[in-house]
Design a protein around this motif. Structure first.
Motif, mmCIF file in Angstrom:
data_model
loop_
_atom_site.group_PDB
_atom_site.id
_atom_site.type_symbol
_atom_site.label_atom_id
_atom_site.label_comp_id
_atom_site.label_asym_id
_atom_site.label_seq_id
_atom_site.Cartn_x
_atom_site.Cartn_y
_atom_site.Cartn_z
ATOM 1 N N HIS A 62 7.628 -9.888 -8.130
ATOM 2 C CA HIS A 62 8.946 -10.350 -7.705
ATOM 3 C C HIS A 62 8.902 -10.976 -6.322
ATOM 4 C CE1 HIS A 62 10.506 -7.905 -11.048
ATOM 5 N NE2 HIS A 62 11.555 -8.687 -10.963
ATOM 6 N N THR A 63 8.319 -10.235 -5.359
ATOM 7 C CA THR A 63 8.407 -10.706 -3.977
ATOM 8 C C THR A 63 7.583 -11.976 -3.762
ATOM 9 O OG1 THR A 63 6.711 -9.097 -3.483
ATOM 10 C CG2 THR A 63 8.927 -8.531 -2.863
ATOM 11 N N LEU A 64 6.416 -12.060 -4.400
ATOM 12 C CA LEU A 64 5.609 -13.261 -4.162
ATOM 13 C C LEU A 64 6.219 -14.474 -4.849
ATOM 14 C CD1 LEU A 64 2.007 -11.829 -4.278
ATOM 15 C CD2 LEU A 64 3.306 -12.580 -2.305
ATOM 16 N N PHE A 65 6.835 -14.246 -6.013
ATOM 17 C CA PHE A 65 7.559 -15.340 -6.648
ATOM 18 C C PHE A 65 8.698 -15.796 -5.730
ATOM 19 C CE2 PHE A 65 11.268 -16.516 -9.266
ATOM 20 C CZ PHE A 65 10.776 -17.700 -9.790
ATOM 21 N N GLY A 66 9.417 -14.825 -5.190
ATOM 22 C CA GLY A 66 10.505 -15.169 -4.274
ATOM 23 C C GLY A 66 9.996 -15.916 -3.055
ATOM 24 N N SER A 67 8.859 -15.473 -2.539
ATOM 25 C CA SER A 67 8.391 -16.120 -1.316
ATOM 26 C C SER A 67 7.917 -17.537 -1.600
ATOM 27 C CB SER A 67 7.308 -15.283 -0.654
ATOM 28 O OG SER A 67 6.117 -15.362 -1.385
ATOM 29 N N SER A 68 7.464 -17.805 -2.824
ATOM 30 C CA SER A 68 7.117 -19.184 -3.169
ATOM 31 C C SER A 68 8.349 -20.076 -3.070
ATOM 32 C CB SER A 68 6.565 -19.269 -4.580
ATOM 33 O OG SER A 68 5.349 -18.622 -4.648
ATOM 34 N N LEU A 76 13.099 -3.076 -7.856
ATOM 35 C CA LEU A 76 13.561 -1.974 -7.009
ATOM 36 C C LEU A 76 13.521 -0.625 -7.727
ATOM 37 C CD1 LEU A 76 14.558 -1.256 -4.237
ATOM 38 C CD2 LEU A 76 16.852 -1.803 -4.940
ATOM 39 N N PRO A 77 14.104 -0.531 -8.928
ATOM 40 C CA PRO A 77 14.028 0.781 -9.595
ATOM 41 C C PRO A 77 12.597 1.181 -9.916
ATOM 42 C CG PRO A 77 15.711 -0.597 -10.594
ATOM 43 C CD PRO A 77 14.939 -1.479 -9.667
ATOM 44 N N LYS A 78 11.725 0.202 -10.193
ATOM 45 C CA LYS A 78 10.351 0.555 -10.542
ATOM 46 C C LYS A 78 9.577 1.037 -9.315
ATOM 47 C CE LYS A 78 10.007 -2.675 -14.327
ATOM 48 N NZ LYS A 78 9.790 -4.112 -14.437
ATOM 49 N N ALA A 79 9.986 0.561 -8.133
ATOM 50 C CA ALA A 79 9.278 0.968 -6.922
ATOM 51 C C ALA A 79 9.581 2.413 -6.555
ATOM 52 C CB ALA A 79 9.640 0.042 -5.765
ATOM 53 N N GLY A 86 3.860 -1.169 -8.155
ATOM 54 C CA GLY A 86 3.381 -2.094 -7.130
ATOM 55 C C GLY A 86 3.231 -3.494 -7.677
ATOM 56 N N ARG A 87 2.756 -3.587 -8.919
ATOM 57 C CA ARG A 87 2.576 -4.905 -9.515
ATOM 58 C C ARG A 87 3.913 -5.599 -9.693
ATOM 59 N NH1 ARG A 87 -1.199 -3.500 -12.909
ATOM 60 N NH2 ARG A 87 0.176 -2.970 -14.618
ATOM 61 N N PRO A 93 0.822 -1.220 0.000
ATOM 62 C CA PRO A 93 0.000 0.000 0.000
ATOM 63 C C PRO A 93 0.851 1.263 0.000
ATOM 64 C CG PRO A 93 -0.756 -1.532 1.675
ATOM 65 C CD PRO A 93 0.539 -2.053 1.179
ATOM 66 N N LEU A 94 2.073 1.175 0.543
ATOM 67 C CA LEU A 94 2.939 2.359 0.547
ATOM 68 C C LEU A 94 3.477 2.631 -0.851
ATOM 69 C CD1 LEU A 94 4.962 1.777 3.830
ATOM 70 C CD2 LEU A 94 3.047 3.308 3.460
ATOM 71 N N VAL A 95 3.832 1.558 -1.547
ATOM 72 C CA VAL A 95 4.376 1.738 -2.899
ATOM 73 C C VAL A 95 3.318 2.345 -3.813
ATOM 74 C CG1 VAL A 95 5.301 0.550 -4.912
ATOM 75 C CG2 VAL A 95 6.062 -0.101 -2.637
ATOM 76 N N VAL A 96 2.065 1.865 -3.678
ATOM 77 C CA VAL A 96 1.020 2.360 -4.576
ATOM 78 C C VAL A 96 0.294 3.565 -3.967
ATOM 79 C CG1 VAL A 96 0.656 0.071 -5.523
ATOM 80 C CG2 VAL A 96 -0.792 0.846 -3.674
ATOM 81 N N HIS A 97 0.890 4.186 -2.954
ATOM 82 C CA HIS A 97 0.176 5.201 -2.186
ATOM 83 C C HIS A 97 -0.422 6.303 -3.054
ATOM 84 C CE1 HIS A 97 -0.936 7.568 1.268
ATOM 85 N NE2 HIS A 97 -0.381 8.615 0.705
ATOM 86 N N ARG A 98 0.306 6.707 -4.099
ATOM 87 C CA ARG A 98 -0.184 7.832 -4.905
ATOM 88 C C ARG A 98 -1.393 7.463 -5.749
ATOM 89 N NH1 ARG A 98 3.406 11.879 -4.209
ATOM 90 N NH2 ARG A 98 5.630 11.392 -4.188
ATOM 91 N N GLY A 99 -1.619 6.153 -5.945
ATOM 92 C CA GLY A 99 -2.825 5.731 -6.651
ATOM 93 C C GLY A 99 -2.826 6.027 -8.140
ATOM 94 N N THR A 100 -1.674 6.314 -8.724
ATOM 95 C CA THR A 100 -1.618 6.581 -10.161
ATOM 96 C C THR A 100 -1.325 5.292 -10.924
ATOM 97 O OG1 THR A 100 0.724 7.010 -10.008
ATOM 98 C CG2 THR A 100 -0.737 8.894 -9.767
ATOM 99 N N GLN A 101 -1.480 5.369 -12.229
ATOM 100 C CA GLN A 101 -1.179 4.211 -13.073
ATOM 101 C C GLN A 101 0.250 3.735 -12.838
ATOM 102 O OE1 GLN A 101 -2.914 2.397 -15.287
ATOM 103 N NE2 GLN A 101 -4.786 3.452 -14.719
#
Lengths: 109, 497, 482
Positions: free
Chosen positions: B168-174, B233-236, B162-163, B148-156
């Protein structure tokens, strides 16, 4: 198993086929409901025949099950007819859309 | 294992309770929210100070709760925990102050600060986790709280960032989960223990040891932005500046790096990692990430993007330190956990100040900002030099120990990597410094704003404080309570002192 | 204690209440239903205590001894299901009372609701194949009536489709039961199971029974009716249908597999059923990702999540059964919470499409929070009941060496994350054109809290799993678990 039983079983199997075909393929809902009843009859016939199992006196449990089954089938049919009427009043049709079709309403409550 | 076993739990619950309270207080009650945030951050700092004293005296604290038969939630405080918690506690306070100024007039602040506290709670859980399972629980909580912090601004753009982050993170956590299940199926739950003992429990089954290591490393590597799992990371960078600062300095990236440290030292043991032949691979991967990150940083025109790629590069120093055998390299890696945190958060604070006050987001818009924002620019300059590794700054201390450690371990090629990386650091930081101080300012800034005096101070003071801390961490590295001193204590305990 | 003697009351009281409710005005009838559910909730601990004390409870109706008697039977999973039913129906009826819409003001709504409750209790407590049939029929007819109560064309069509297919399923079940009865002379699960000799006709009978159940449980590829019905029904009804009604049919799948299966080729059927479950997970999740209406996303998620409950049949170990039990509970709580929250959000925005729900976090924050919490459990992220369930299932799959199941479980989580975060992103997106007027209605606090309470339950389950699994572990079936 007696030859007579085999005949009855054959009849039941034929009715099952007709019933399932009707439920799945028929367009008008009334036909679908009738087909469902045909299928019900087939299952009840099967139960009565199997319940005899060659004995002279029929198995009372089978008979009781069939009776209950008939009650359930009748109430379900009555309910189905009421539903069909309601659907007809709202949409002007007594048929379901194509299986894959999306609901035409908006689903709000 | 003396007294007060619930202290680690308190560390986590403090932030969790703050998060709940902030959510419940709602959007409108700003004064209450600010008070809550600051009081909790100060209380946390006090708690950490208390723990530092006790742990320095040789105490450890442990709290345990069974979740299922054979599966415990374990929280404990040891010297390594405190390295990370102290960093988080200090930077949380400063980032909170900064964020209060930064978000002065923007919407959705209750949500922002709520998840911000939740993020810190997760970080505290990661720091105090006493076994891999607990670590995983909080690691996932961190993913959730950060989104929610990454997508905080709510823009495209922010949803795209955020996506990418989630993918990345959910793939890693799998992968992490698969490794964890494998480990539990073989040996059941294993507490973190200095020196690690997995090798002894699982002796003879080297294939499983290697397989589990690779899966777990992949899980942690995503957050630590190790090549080739760094893409998010750069996209976040679309997140607001305080979030970027927190993500890069304390929370997400560090959680991954800290996980690698735990994995190497407290699950397997450094010697076992070397014996399995995994150290070389990890070192090579870290070195490749260091160089690649620096090269990519060189190509960025956007200041925050350049800093982000610099993080990709710098965080891998920690992994590099863990990958090289011997206490010296370990010291270099661990101390960089703190040094990089202090320096990078300052840089992000400053980038946020430039963007907020002048609208300057690209590097070519920084011409002459030293004249209009001298204090911010000073903080930026000091820490940028530290990042490059100019002696006697903090970055130099890290690199010195890493280099000497590598030589001692017979891996001199690492020195080459360090030198190349230093040159690249200089190449992407010095031109920025040149523009800041030696170019004339433009006639008009891109989008200047005039926030209130308090908001300005709330943003500037944390930047100065962290810059000063980074400076002192290098200058006073010889002191016992400096980051370096504390790391030496950890290493002495880790290597059977 | 009288807990055993009171077992029949779980069936009788809701039925009598249904008859009474039919004579009352809608509002009073709703309060009556609520009272019945609260009574069930309050007496559940007594039942649990008796169960923990003495193990599985059996009671013969009408004072006859087996084999003539009709037995009621309560095992661990049945006990937990009764608890789940009481919890979810209480929250859902609070929601329906707070936001009745047109549906819950119809005279037939609350009687149908109570019949549904009686049907659920009957299915859970039945130990007799024909009783199960009766229970399933009560359940189906009541569920169809509740779906239709929404009154829209979509709801009526969905209800009709549901009725036809469910009746087809019932008749298949009945035909199978008739064959079992003819072969063994018994309808009692235990006696029939013991008397069954392996043979071709047994397999045919079991196949018929299972096919009927799979149709009712909406297991892939027989799931087509579910998203339509659950999507079009009123919110509280969707919650109960997704959380409870389909589970009742699945419970019977397990019972048949474990008690009767050994004689009829359960070894072959188990992996096949699990494979169907796997296909359901993948297909349901992918479909959920493509929906553009909020409730349809949640409904397709049910199709996917039901698949998890069949995987255990390919790896029948204690750990896997524990995981399945926990999944049943966690999904029940989370999915009910999600449907209630979705109904709130749709009500608030006055539009069921995802695109119209942007900015929901400002309009109805509690509901968004409940939705997100429920999502955490559904994806299987810690700390939640869903996570521990996934953990146990993974352990079971790994120990059984079933690598395809491990991959499937991990992929299923990722897919669930994909469709749920897509939905959350849509809810959190900033609203374009700020001046746009909202056509929706305000959401009463109770309706929001009902969703939140269930979602919190799914999370808390992640910390309270051990005692619950202890209860479930007290064995039942001849083969061990359920």
């Amino acid at each position: 198993m007696a030859a007579q039983d085999l005949v009855w079983l054959g009849v039941a199997a034929g009715l099952v086929g007709l019933g399932v075909y009707g439920v799945l393929v028929a367009g008008h809902l009334l036909r679908k409901l009738l087909a469902l009843n045909l299928l019900g009859t087939a299952v009840f016939l099967l139960m009565v025949v199997l319940g005899r199992r060659g004995a002279a006196t029929p198995d009372p449990v089978s008979q009781a099950m069939v009776l209950t089954g008939i009650v359930v089938a009748v109430s379900a049919t009555a309910f189905g007819l009421a539903l069909m009427l309601a659907l007809y009043r709202r949409s002007g049709e007594a048929a379901l859309d194509d299986e894959a079709g999306a609901p035409d309403g908006d689903g709000r409550d | 294992m003396t007294g007060w076993p619930a202290l680690p739990l308190l560390l986590v619950l403090l932030s969790l309770a703050t998060a709940l309270a902030v959510f419940l207080a709602g959007e409108a009650r700003q004064r209450l929210r600010t008070t809550l945030n600051l009081a909790a951050a100060l209380a946390k700092l006090g708690l950490v100070a208390l723990l530092l004293r006790a742990v320095a005296a040789g105490e450890t604290f442990q709290w345990r709760m069974p979740l299922l038969p054979g599966l415990d939630l374990v929280l404990k405080v040891d010297s390594l925990t405190l390295l990370f918690t102290t960093l988080s506690a200090v930077l949380w306070l400063l980032t909170t102050i900064y964020a209060i100024g930064y978000l002065e007039r923007s919407p959705g602040r209750a949500r922002f600060f709520g998840f911000f506290s939740l993020c810190v709670a997760a970080t505290m859980g990661i720091a105090t986790a006493g076994n891999l399972f607990t670590f995983f629980v909080f690691y996932e909580l961190l993913t959730l709280a950060t989104w929610p912090l990454v997508v905080h601004r709510g823009t495209q753009a922010s949803f795209a960032g955020g996506r990418s982050y989630l993918c990345h993170t959910l793939f890693g956590s799998s992968l992490f989960l698969a490794g964890l299940v494998w480990l539990h199926a073989l040996v059941g739950s294993q507490d973190f223990i200095a020196g690690g003992e997995l090798g002894d429990v699982l002796s003879g089954n080297e294939a499983a040891q290697r397989g589990i290591f690779v899966l777990l490393l992949a899980g942690m590597g995503v957050k630590a932005a190790l090549l080739p799992l760094h893409g998010w990371l750069p996209k976040a960078m679309v997140a607001p500046a305080p979030v970027s600062a927190l993500l890069h300095a304390v929370a997400v990236v560090k959680a991954g790096a800290f996980g690698i440290v735990r994995l190497v030292y407290d699950v397997y043991g450094s010697e076992r990692v070397q014996a399995l032949g995994l150290g070389h691979w990890l070192a090579a991967l870290a070195a490749a990430t260091i160089l690649y990150g620096s090269l990519m940083a060189l190509r960025q025109a956007d200041l925050k993007k350049r800093l982000a790629w610099s993080t990709v590069s710098q965080v891998s120093y920690i992994a590099l330190g863990a990958a090289i055998a011997g206490p010296l390299a370990t010291i270099g890696g661990l101390v960089h956990l703190v040094h990089q945190g202090l320096m990078k958060i300052t840089l992000f604070f400053c980038a946020g100040l430039y963007a907020e006050l002048l609208g300057s987001k690209r590097i070519d818009q920084l011409d002459g900002v030293g004249r209009v924002m001298p204090w911010t620019s000073l903080a930026f300059t000091v820490t940028a030099l530290g990042m490059i590794g100019v002696p006697p700054m903090a970055g130099f201390v890290s690199k010195w120990y890493l280099g000497t450690g590598a030589v001692a371990a017979g891996q001199s090629w690492v020195v080459g990597v360090l030198v190349a990386s230093t040159l690249l650091n200089a190449a992407y930081f010095l031109p920025v410094l040149g523009r800041i101080w030696f170019r004339p300012p433009p006639d008009a800034w891109p989008a200047p704003t005039r926030p209130g005096r308090w908001a300005r101070a709330a943003m500037l003071l944390p930047a100065l404080a962290t810059a000063l801390a980074a400076l002192l961490a290098g200058l006073l590295a010889g002191l016992e309570l400096s980051p370096l001193g504390w790391v030496k204590l950890i290493v002495a305990r880790e290597y059977g002192g | 204690m009288a807990a055993t003697e009171l077992l029949p009351l779980w069936v009788l009281v809701p039925l009598l209440a249904a008859a009474l409710a039919a004579c009352l005005p809608a509002r009073r009838a709703g309060q009556l239903a609520l009272a019945v559910q609260l009574a069930a909730l309050a007496s559940w601990p007594l039942l649990a205590a008796a169960f923990a004390d003495r193990g599985p409870l059996t009671v013969s109706l009408a004072g006859l001894a087996p084999p003539l008697a009709i037995r009621l039977y309560l095992d661990g999973i049945g006990l937990l299901l009764l608890g789940l039913v009481a919890t979810v129906t209480t929250a859902a009826s609070l929601h329906a009372l707070a936001t009745p819409g047109r549906a819950a003001l119809r005279p037939a709504f609350w009687p149908a609701w109570l019949v549904l409750l009686a049907g659920l209790h009957t299915v859970v407590l039945s130990f007799d194949l024909f009783n199960m049939y009766v229970g399933l029929e009560l359940l189906t007819l009541a569920a169809v009536a509740l779906v239709a109560s929404a009154g829209t064309v979509a709801a009526l069509a969905a209800a009709m489709r549901y009725l036809l297919l469910a009746m087809l399923g019932s008749l298949a079940w009945l035909a199978g039961v008739a064959m079992i009865h003819a072969g063994t002379g018994s309808l009692d699960l235990e006696l029939a199971g013991a008397a069954l000799a392996p043979g071709g006709w047994v397999s045919v009978a079991l196949a018929l029974m299972l096919a009927g159940l799979l149709l009712k449980a909406a297991v892939f590829p027989l799931h087509g009716w579910l998203p339509l019905a659950h999507g079009a029904a009123p919110g509280a009804v969707s919650a109960v249908l997704s959380a409870l009604v389909v589970k009742a049919a699945l419970l019977l799948v397990w019972r048949v597999q474990l008690w009767l299966g050994p004689a009829g080729g359960a070894d072959a059927a188990g992996p096949l059923l699990a494979a169907l479950g796997g296909a359901a997970i993948l297909w349901g999740s992918l479909s959920a990702y493509r929906q553009d209406r909020l409730k349809q996303v949640v409904a397709f998620s049910t199709v996917a999540q039901l698949g998890y409950l069949l995987l255990v049949l390919a790896m029948p170990s204690a750990v896997a059964w524990q995981g399945t039990t926990l999944h049943l509970l966690a999904h029940g709580l989370a999915k009910a919470a999600m449907f209630l929250a979705a109904a709130n959000l749709v009500r608030r925005a006055g539009d069921p499409r995802l695109a119209a729900l942007a900015g929901s976090d400002a309009a109805a924050p509690v509901s968004v929070f409940a939705f997100a919490l429920a999502g955490v459990s559904l994806v299987g992220l810690p700390p939640s009941g869903g996570f521990l369930a996934k953990w146990l299932l993974l352990q079971g799959a790994w120990q059984a060496g079933a690598w395809w199941l491990v991959a499937l479980l991990l992929a299923g989580s990722l897919l669930a994350a994909a469709y749920l975060f897509r939905t959350l992103a849509a809810l959190l997106a900033h609203r374009d054109g700020a001046g746009q007027a909202r056509a929706g209605l305000p959401v009463p606090r109770i309706a929001e809290l009902a969703a939140l309470a269930l979602a919190l339950g799914a999370i808390v389950l992640g910390f309270a799993a051990a005692p619950i699994l202890d209860l479930a572990a007290l064995p039942a079936g001849p083969g061990g678990a359920p």
